[in-house]
Design an enzyme around this catalytic site. Sequence first.
Site, PDB file in Angstrom:
ATOM      1  N   LYS A  83      -0.433  -6.439  -3.864  1.00  0.00           N
ATOM      2  CA  LYS A  83      -0.611  -7.430  -4.930  1.00  0.00           C
ATOM      3  C   LYS A  83       0.063  -8.749  -4.590  1.00  0.00           C
ATOM      4  CE  LYS A  83       0.247  -4.599  -8.332  1.00  0.00           C
ATOM      5  NZ  LYS A  83       0.827  -4.110  -9.565  1.00  0.00           N
ATOM      6  N   GLU A 131       2.006  -1.688 -12.855  1.00  0.00           N
ATOM      7  CA  GLU A 131       2.840  -2.770 -13.353  1.00  0.00           C
ATOM      8  C   GLU A 131       1.893  -3.923 -13.683  1.00  0.00           C
ATOM      9  OE1 GLU A 131       5.900  -4.194 -10.680  1.00  0.00           O
ATOM     10  OE2 GLU A 131       6.437  -5.753 -12.128  1.00  0.00           O
ATOM     11  N   ARG A 152      -0.976   6.040   0.727  1.00  0.00           N
ATOM     12  CA  ARG A 152      -1.703   4.912   0.154  1.00  0.00           C
ATOM     13  C   ARG A 152      -3.061   4.761   0.826  1.00  0.00           C
ATOM     14  NH1 ARG A 152       1.816   1.175  -2.132  1.00  0.00           N
ATOM     15  NH2 ARG A 152       0.313  -0.505  -2.067  1.00  0.00           N
TER      16      ARG A 152
HETATM   17  P1  ATP Z   1       1.161  -3.263  -4.784  1.00  0.00           P
HETATM   18  O1  ATP Z   1       1.846  -2.896  -3.518  1.00  0.00           O
HETATM   19  O2  ATP Z   1      -0.247  -3.673  -4.608  1.00  0.00           O
HETATM   20  O3  ATP Z   1       1.938  -4.205  -5.636  1.00  0.00           O
HETATM   21  P2  ATP Z   1       2.137  -1.287  -6.492  1.00  0.00           P
HETATM   22  O4  ATP Z   1       2.357   0.117  -6.155  1.00  0.00           O
HETATM   23  O5  ATP Z   1       3.367  -2.082  -6.573  1.00  0.00           O
HETATM   24  O6  ATP Z   1       1.056  -1.891  -5.557  1.00  0.00           O
HETATM   25  P3  ATP Z   1       1.537  -0.711  -9.202  1.00  0.00           P
HETATM   26  O7  ATP Z   1       0.916  -1.531 -10.246  1.00  0.00           O
HETATM   27  O8  ATP Z   1       2.951  -0.298  -9.382  1.00  0.00           O
HETATM   28  O9  ATP Z   1       1.376  -1.495  -7.858  1.00  0.00           O
HETATM   29  O10 ATP Z   1       0.626   0.550  -8.877  1.00  0.00           O
HETATM   30  C1  ATP Z   1       0.208   1.473  -9.820  1.00  0.00           C
HETATM   31  C2  ATP Z   1      -0.099   2.766  -9.123  1.00  0.00           C
HETATM   32  O11 ATP Z   1      -1.090   2.561  -8.116  1.00  0.00           O
HETATM   33  C3  ATP Z   1       1.117   3.336  -8.440  1.00  0.00           C
HETATM   34  O12 ATP Z   1       1.220   4.691  -8.789  1.00  0.00           O
HETATM   35  C4  ATP Z   1       0.854   3.160  -6.984  1.00  0.00           C
HETATM   36  O13 ATP Z   1       1.407   4.203  -6.257  1.00  0.00           O
HETATM   37  C5  ATP Z   1      -0.677   3.165  -6.909  1.00  0.00           C
HETATM   38  N1  ATP Z   1      -1.139   2.378  -5.769  1.00  0.00           N
HETATM   39  C6  ATP Z   1      -0.891   1.087  -5.501  1.00  0.00           C
HETATM   40  N2  ATP Z   1      -1.434   0.717  -4.330  1.00  0.00           N
HETATM   41  C7  ATP Z   1      -2.053   1.816  -3.833  1.00  0.00           C
HETATM   42  C8  ATP Z   1      -2.804   2.103  -2.635  1.00  0.00           C
HETATM   43  N3  ATP Z   1      -3.027   1.163  -1.703  1.00  0.00           N
HETATM   44  N4  ATP Z   1      -3.294   3.341  -2.481  1.00  0.00           N
HETATM   45  C9  ATP Z   1      -3.091   4.285  -3.407  1.00  0.00           C
HETATM   46  N5  ATP Z   1      -2.389   4.098  -4.541  1.00  0.00           N
HETATM   47  C10 ATP Z   1      -1.875   2.879  -4.763  1.00  0.00           C
HETATM   48 MG    MG Z   2       4.668  -0.479  -7.998  1.00  0.00          MG
END
Ligand code: ATP
Ligand code: MG
Length: 488
Positions: free
Chosen positions: A270, A34, A260
Amino acid sequence: MASAEKPAHFLQQLVAADIAEGRVQHVVTRFPPEPNGYLHLGHAKSICLNFGLAEEFGGSCNLRFDDTNPEKESQEFVDAIQRDIRWLGFQWQGEVRFTSDYFEQLYLWAIELIRAGRAYVCELSAEQARAYRGTLTERGTYSPWRDRPVEESLDLFARMRSGEFEPGAMSLRAKIDMAHGNINMRDPVLYRIRKAHHHHTGDAWCIYPSYDYAHGQSDAIEGITHSICTLEFEDHRPLYDWLIDNLPVPAKPRQYEFARLNPNYTVTSKRKLRLLVEEGHVEGWDDPRMPILAGMRRRGIPPQAIRNFCDMVGVTRANSVVDIAMLEFAIRDYLDKEAARAMCVLRPLEVLLQSDGELPASVAGANHPNRDELGSRDIAFSARIYIETDDFREEANKKYKRLVLGKRVRLRHACVIEATGVEKDAQGQFTRVLARVVEDSFGKDPADGNKPKGVIHWVSEQSQPCEIRLYDRLFLDEAPDAGGKDFL
Ligand code: ATP
Ligand code: MG
């Protein structure tokens, strides 16, 4: 990815089986960020996994921005994310994709759900909807709008799109089951009204699909074979499957979850990283102390070290904390093998050399102790040099292998010296060491057989001055965000 020593992880095994058993011909994965922040270390794990699987199995990996949240997203993030993925050394298949490119198709599918009696326009307020949803132990309550005529929902949904209603006035919800044990299945919201400018679609839309509605269908449009996501989306999978089963989608992607990356001494959320930036605790997203790829790049961490780290931590379905020392190890290990060496003194102590013969103006030093192909360099040499303050003592036991008054040490790439005196200031701090160059010891052991044990680094007064920025871990606390603890 899979090396001889390392067994294949569960997703490698699963994809290999899908291919071997003919369920999948061409593997298509995607990385779906995102654009509401910069990429962090956790994203690197997901990037390595998605691009890595595609690479390993001769498939392809898309980059799709999941841009359904216009208020929080921006072009700055869209650009930064692409830069960081390329920096890690990956290239997505074809053009960059955006969920918002599919808004028209998603809208048309939403109309199909309404027509089929599987979605309805609901006029409960957000607060009421929350109360109606029920809890983990109590079933939800049906919305009074749930059984309104299909025609009425179609009409209202069209008017939602044309901008007739204000945000919050109504939403489109799937008609599933308010008694479902999984809360995600209790008539989830598919569309909300949002009068927000979108970085990619401008003002074309004032209704936006929910993440849950957009995600699976976007995967289907792109023909994603393995929709890989983190474990917290496991409970959403039944909803994704329900939508896919009830829509005329061109493909049926399957979702697989993995744990994760959760390193200690840092945060990889984030929302929290954004707080650090917005509240001024760090200089910006790319502050070198941040676990943000752009910050790690500024700090000089090579992208391959991050990839090696992701490989080391592996891929599992069990949540666990990874020691950040593993990342530090991966960085040192990579730099040790790859980086050309240079000498630098951080806390200088002057050493004045006295020599019977003339001193050379420079000495040659190999750029790497065991990689000849990296060549060598000329290092300025002079009678006045600087060593680390910690590398000199007036007295020391045998364990101390550096320079001691009256004893010898080797200057790396140069000669052996023997400390003959020391000068101090009024506080007793060393201000200068006097030393003698041992005769004929450049690149050789001293002829008198008195060979020093230690080798220290140094710079000449002719060497380049430079600015050194030293960074430690950003958090002293091992678990800065454990148990919802507020770290700010
Ligand atoms: P955050 O919790 O930091 O906002 P998010 O999942 O909301 O992370 P996205 O931009 O939607 O952020 O993430 C893009 C991809 O990265 C998703 O497929 C998510 O599953 C993966 N991702 C995010 N954080 C992690 C993590 N700590 N370990 C592994 N994969 C991750
Ligand atoms: Mg997300």
